[in-house]
Design a protein around this motif. Sequence first.
Motif, PDB file in Angstrom:
ATOM      1  N   LYS A  47     -10.921  17.909  -4.089  1.00  0.00           N
ATOM      2  CA  LYS A  47     -10.938  16.760  -3.634  1.00  0.00           C
ATOM      3  C   LYS A  47     -12.354  15.942  -3.929  1.00  0.00           C
ATOM      4  O   LYS A  47     -13.370  16.677  -4.386  1.00  0.00           O
ATOM      5  CB  LYS A  47     -10.836  16.495  -2.234  1.00  0.00           C
ATOM      6  CG  LYS A  47      -9.569  16.894  -1.634  1.00  0.00           C
ATOM      7  CD  LYS A  47      -8.648  15.788  -1.669  1.00  0.00           C
ATOM      8  CE  LYS A  47      -7.366  15.852  -1.004  1.00  0.00           C
ATOM      9  NZ  LYS A  47      -6.048  15.311  -1.708  1.00  0.00           N
ATOM     10  N   PRO A  48     -12.213  14.778  -4.318  1.00  0.00           N
ATOM     11  CA  PRO A  48     -13.515  13.988  -4.655  1.00  0.00           C
ATOM     12  C   PRO A  48     -14.754  13.925  -3.478  1.00  0.00           C
ATOM     13  O   PRO A  48     -14.127  14.020  -2.263  1.00  0.00           O
ATOM     14  CB  PRO A  48     -13.240  12.534  -5.145  1.00  0.00           C
ATOM     15  CG  PRO A  48     -11.805  12.444  -4.332  1.00  0.00           C
ATOM     16  CD  PRO A  48     -11.222  13.582  -4.374  1.00  0.00           C
ATOM     17  N   ASP A  49     -15.766  14.019  -3.941  1.00  0.00           N
ATOM     18  CA  ASP A  49     -16.974  14.003  -2.887  1.00  0.00           C
ATOM     19  C   ASP A  49     -16.442  12.928  -1.691  1.00  0.00           C
ATOM     20  O   ASP A  49     -17.248  13.199  -0.509  1.00  0.00           O
ATOM     21  CB  ASP A  49     -18.409  13.662  -3.570  1.00  0.00           C
ATOM     22  CG  ASP A  49     -18.663  14.840  -4.280  1.00  0.00           C
ATOM     23  OD1 ASP A  49     -18.306  16.198  -4.038  1.00  0.00           O
ATOM     24  OD2 ASP A  49     -19.583  14.747  -5.049  1.00  0.00           O
ATOM     25  N   TRP A  50     -16.234  11.827  -1.966  1.00  0.00           N
ATOM     26  CA  TRP A  50     -15.766  10.885  -0.827  1.00  0.00           C
ATOM     27  C   TRP A  50     -15.004  11.527   0.435  1.00  0.00           C
ATOM     28  O   TRP A  50     -15.023  10.929   1.352  1.00  0.00           O
ATOM     29  CB  TRP A  50     -15.572   9.560  -1.127  1.00  0.00           C
ATOM     30  CG  TRP A  50     -14.198   9.399  -2.083  1.00  0.00           C
ATOM     31  CD1 TRP A  50     -13.853   9.420  -3.395  1.00  0.00           C
ATOM     32  CD2 TRP A  50     -12.767   9.729  -1.287  1.00  0.00           C
ATOM     33  NE1 TRP A  50     -12.540   9.541  -3.470  1.00  0.00           N
ATOM     34  CE2 TRP A  50     -11.849   9.619  -2.180  1.00  0.00           C
ATOM     35  CE3 TRP A  50     -12.414   9.775  -0.145  1.00  0.00           C
ATOM     36  CZ2 TRP A  50     -10.537   9.799  -2.250  1.00  0.00           C
ATOM     37  CZ3 TRP A  50     -10.906   9.667   0.228  1.00  0.00           C
ATOM     38  CH2 TRP A  50     -10.115   9.780  -0.760  1.00  0.00           C
ATOM     39  N   ALA A  51     -14.373  12.409  -0.249  1.00  0.00           N
ATOM     40  CA  ALA A  51     -13.305  12.719   0.868  1.00  0.00           C
ATOM     41  C   ALA A  51     -14.020  13.893   1.623  1.00  0.00           C
ATOM     42  O   ALA A  51     -13.298  14.427   2.759  1.00  0.00           O
ATOM     43  CB  ALA A  51     -12.131  13.663   0.183  1.00  0.00           C
ATOM     44  N   TRP A  52     -15.133  14.228   1.818  1.00  0.00           N
ATOM     45  CA  TRP A  52     -15.891  15.203   2.642  1.00  0.00           C
ATOM     46  C   TRP A  52     -16.240  14.632   3.880  1.00  0.00           C
ATOM     47  O   TRP A  52     -16.082  15.214   5.016  1.00  0.00           O
ATOM     48  CB  TRP A  52     -17.181  15.436   1.844  1.00  0.00           C
ATOM     49  CG  TRP A  52     -18.113  16.419   2.571  1.00  0.00           C
ATOM     50  CD1 TRP A  52     -19.256  16.141   3.168  1.00  0.00           C
ATOM     51  CD2 TRP A  52     -17.711  17.719   3.247  1.00  0.00           C
ATOM     52  NE1 TRP A  52     -19.738  17.230   4.030  1.00  0.00           N
ATOM     53  CE2 TRP A  52     -18.928  18.269   4.023  1.00  0.00           C
ATOM     54  CE3 TRP A  52     -16.784  18.511   2.804  1.00  0.00           C
ATOM     55  CZ2 TRP A  52     -18.756  19.455   4.563  1.00  0.00           C
ATOM     56  CZ3 TRP A  52     -16.959  19.878   3.421  1.00  0.00           C
ATOM     57  CH2 TRP A  52     -17.717  20.346   4.174  1.00  0.00           C
ATOM     58  N   ARG A  53     -16.126  13.288   3.791  1.00  0.00           N
ATOM     59  CA  ARG A  53     -16.233  12.663   5.414  1.00  0.00           C
ATOM     60  C   ARG A  53     -14.946  13.149   6.277  1.00  0.00           C
ATOM     61  O   ARG A  53     -14.929  13.111   7.394  1.00  0.00           O
ATOM     62  CB  ARG A  53     -16.239  10.924   5.198  1.00  0.00           C
ATOM     63  CG  ARG A  53     -15.027  10.386   4.312  1.00  0.00           C
ATOM     64  CD  ARG A  53     -15.022   8.989   4.645  1.00  0.00           C
ATOM     65  NE  ARG A  53     -14.268   8.470   3.787  1.00  0.00           N
ATOM     66  CZ  ARG A  53     -12.775   8.284   4.174  1.00  0.00           C
ATOM     67  NH1 ARG A  53     -12.633   8.797   5.090  1.00  0.00           N
ATOM     68  NH2 ARG A  53     -12.194   7.787   3.230  1.00  0.00           N
ATOM     69  N   ALA A  54     -13.681  13.440   5.670  1.00  0.00           N
ATOM     70  CA  ALA A  54     -12.829  13.989   6.494  1.00  0.00           C
ATOM     71  C   ALA A  54     -12.643  15.339   6.573  1.00  0.00           C
ATOM     72  O   ALA A  54     -11.308  15.717   6.626  1.00  0.00           O
ATOM     73  CB  ALA A  54     -11.638  13.200   5.513  1.00  0.00           C
ATOM     74  N   LYS A  55     -13.662  15.992   6.617  1.00  0.00           N
ATOM     75  CA  LYS A  55     -13.574  17.544   6.450  1.00  0.00           C
ATOM     76  C   LYS A  55     -13.078  17.993   7.736  1.00  0.00           C
ATOM     77  O   LYS A  55     -12.767  17.199   9.067  1.00  0.00           O
ATOM     78  CB  LYS A  55     -14.983  18.124   6.450  1.00  0.00           C
ATOM     79  CG  LYS A  55     -15.517  17.760   8.054  1.00  0.00           C
ATOM     80  CD  LYS A  55     -17.155  18.087   7.667  1.00  0.00           C
ATOM     81  CE  LYS A  55     -18.011  18.003   8.944  1.00  0.00           C
ATOM     82  NZ  LYS A  55     -19.200  18.125   9.043  1.00  0.00           N
ATOM     83  N   LYS A  56     -12.313  19.179   7.761  1.00  0.00           N
ATOM     84  CA  LYS A  56     -11.697  19.684   8.963  1.00  0.00           C
ATOM     85  C   LYS A  56     -12.131  21.015   9.355  1.00  0.00           C
ATOM     86  O   LYS A  56     -13.092  21.769   8.441  1.00  0.00           O
ATOM     87  CB  LYS A  56     -10.113  20.021   8.449  1.00  0.00           C
ATOM     88  CG  LYS A  56      -9.264  18.909   7.795  1.00  0.00           C
ATOM     89  CD  LYS A  56      -9.168  17.673   8.952  1.00  0.00           C
ATOM     90  CE  LYS A  56      -8.462  16.486   8.314  1.00  0.00           C
ATOM     91  NZ  LYS A  56      -9.288  15.329   8.380  1.00  0.00           N
ATOM     92  N   GLN A  57     -12.146  21.449  10.449  1.00  0.00           N
ATOM     93  CA  GLN A  57     -12.764  22.754  10.709  1.00  0.00           C
ATOM     94  C   GLN A  57     -11.485  23.758  10.920  1.00  0.00           C
ATOM     95  O   GLN A  57     -10.539  23.566  11.241  1.00  0.00           O
ATOM     96  CB  GLN A  57     -13.403  22.578  12.392  1.00  0.00           C
ATOM     97  CG  GLN A  57     -14.455  21.618  12.317  1.00  0.00           C
ATOM     98  CD  GLN A  57     -14.928  21.057  13.649  1.00  0.00           C
ATOM     99  OE1 GLN A  57     -13.958  20.859  14.575  1.00  0.00           O
ATOM    100  NE2 GLN A  57     -16.076  20.958  13.762  1.00  0.00           N
TER     101      GLN A  57
END
Length: 182
Positions: A47-57
């Motif tokens: 995923k592109p870097d902007w998708a990091w904000r939607a990280k999952k645990q």
Amino acid sequence: TEFMEPHFGGADSGVCGATLEDSHCLKKRSNVTYLQTYDCESDPLPKPDWAWRAKKQIYRPSFVLNHFVHYSLVTRRILDAPDEPSRSFIQARPFERRVDELTEGFLLHTKTTPAESTVGWKSRCRRDSKGCAVGIPWPSYARTNTTSVEGLLYNCFKHERIQTRLASRLEKLMAPFLVKYK
């Protein structure tokens, strides 16, 4: 669209059509998994870097006793003493790390697309159209053409691991539980 089939008749026959020849909606085929059918994401892995904000645990299965929509966890402490105030939690460093989506793990958001949401999909999934609710995957992650030979606009990517390994493993694991439905 390879894991979907025409939908017609029933309560929504006014929208989707009353017969196969009249059908202009799609539904998931009953002999394939949701994993296969809805394996279609707008960006390829990683995923592109902007998708990091939607990280999952990711938690150990023994820690999570139940899980509700929007990531509310039920743990042993919550079950045993629901009225007890939560203790302060201090996590040792490193707090988290990014996983390699190509070799470790990734999250696929799957959800059912109701048949009536796909009405008119053959015209809505073309180049200058809007509102396509059907995944038209790019072939082989190659962005060489923007449309299929049928003129449908490519709009997502399949995960190779799902299509080549994980879906068949899931089907094999589920088989004993599905016998009563055949």
